[in-house]
Every structure is written in structure tokens, then in C-alpha cells.
Design a protein around this motif. Structure first.
Motif, short mmCIF file in Angstrom:
data_model
loop_
_atom_site.label_atom_id
_atom_site.label_comp_id
_atom_site.label_asym_id
_atom_site.label_seq_id
_atom_site.Cartn_x
_atom_site.Cartn_y
_atom_site.Cartn_z
N LYS A 62 -0.83 -1.34 2.19
CA LYS A 62 0.03 -2.41 1.67
C LYS A 62 -0.37 -2.79 0.25
O LYS A 62 0.48 -3.03 -0.60
N GLN A 66 1.95 -2.58 -3.08
CA GLN A 66 2.14 -3.70 -4.01
C GLN A 66 1.80 -3.27 -5.43
O GLN A 66 2.51 -3.60 -6.37
N VAL A 80 4.78 3.54 1.51
CA VAL A 80 4.88 2.75 2.73
C VAL A 80 4.94 3.64 3.97
O VAL A 80 4.71 3.18 5.08
#
Length: 171
Positions: A62, A66, A80
Motif C-alpha cells: 500500500k 501511495q 495494487v
């Protein structure tokens, strides 16, 4: 006269660093999920611990996504994908010897992962990723320590079980 060879410093792009890091974390998720399931019949505490290490990899994926959104928004979708289940299969841990062997292999993998992230950091010219990679190196080092402690716990549990078995036979 022996010829000396020097490794050339590769210059990886931001996307290559993010993609390689993502692949490594997907591998780690798979490893820790498999080890977690394997420890279910032997030691629930170690099983839960391995599940938590897999969650740490999910958190790193994650973080990578980002960072990818910030650095290269058009290429984030590939990062992802790591959150899908990628289990390779597992073997049930049946005794302390097997437990220690599995944890030793996991520790060796974690040690190699730390080196991998150190190499990525040295091979990229992207200052934006230095903090993230430094964090991954530190986390890998800490996970290595956790695995060493789990190995000690598995060994002690095996000794305790052997002692209990001996006591039952004596009395």
C-alpha cells in the motif's frame, strides 16, 4: 594477474524500483501465509506471528502504491495487484526440527530481502524513494530478528514436548 571486475551501478527508474519492490512484497506475503498455515498444527502463536508478517508486506505494498500515485500516477494500477492471494502451498509443521528448519529458511529469505532493498536503494537515483527503501530495510532487519526469536521459541517448545513425553513414560 587476476582481473578485477567491478559491478556497475545500475540506474533504476522510479517505476522499476516500485515494481521490483512490489514483486518482492508479493513473494513475502506468499511465504508468510504459507508458513502461517503450516504452523497451525504445531504452534498457534508462531502461526499468528507469521500472519502478522504477511500483513506487514501488505502495508508495504500500500505504501508503494501511495508513492506510485505521487511519483507516477499513470502506472499505479500494477502495484495494487500484490494484494491478491498468491499462496504457493504449504507443508504442515509436525515437529520442532521441521519448525526450526522452516523458520531458518524464512530467516535466510528475510536476510536476502534486506540485501535486495539495500541494492535497490544503491541502484536508484531517486531521492524520493530513499526514505521508503530505508524503512523497508529497517523493517526487514526487524523481521529477521523476529524470525530468530520464533526459531528459539519453536526449539524450546520442541524440547518441552520431548521432556513431557519422557515424563509420561517414566510415571
Amino acid at each position: 594477474m587476476a582481473a578485477e571486475t567491478k559491478l556497475k551501478k545500475m540506474s533504476l527508474t522510479k517505476h522499476e524500483v516500485l515494481q521490483n519492490s512490489n514483486k518482492k512484497e508479493v513473494e513475502r506475503i506468499s511465504l508468510y501465509q504459507d508458513v502461517s498455515v503450516g504452523f497451525l498444527p504445531f504452534d498457534l502463536d508462531i502461526s499468528r506471528l507469521m500472519k502478522e508478517l504477511a500483513k506487514e508486506s501488505e502495508a508495504r505494498i500500500k505504501s508503494l502504491a501511495q508513492m506510485g500515485k505521487i511519483l507516477q500516477p499513470s502506472k499505479v494500477s500494477t502495484l495494487v495487484e500484490g494484494l491478491k492471494n498468491h499462496s504457493r502451498g504449504h507443508s504442515s509443521i509436525v515437529d520442532a526440527t521441521m519448525a526450526v528448519d522452516v523458520l531458518e529458511k524464512a530467516w535466510q529469505y528475510e536476510y536476502a530481502t534486506q540485501g535486495f532493498y539495500e541494492w535497490l536503494k544503491a541502484s536508484s537515483d531517486t531521492n524520493e524513494l530513499d526514505m521508503l527503501l530505508t524503512s523497508f530495510i529497517r523493517q526487514s532487519r526487524n523481521q529477521g530478528r523476529i524470525l530468530q526469536e520464533a526459531k528459539t521459541q519453536a526449539s524450546l517448545l520442541g524440547q518441552w514436548r520431548r521432556d513431557q513425553s519422557t515424563l509420561r513414560r517414566v510415571f
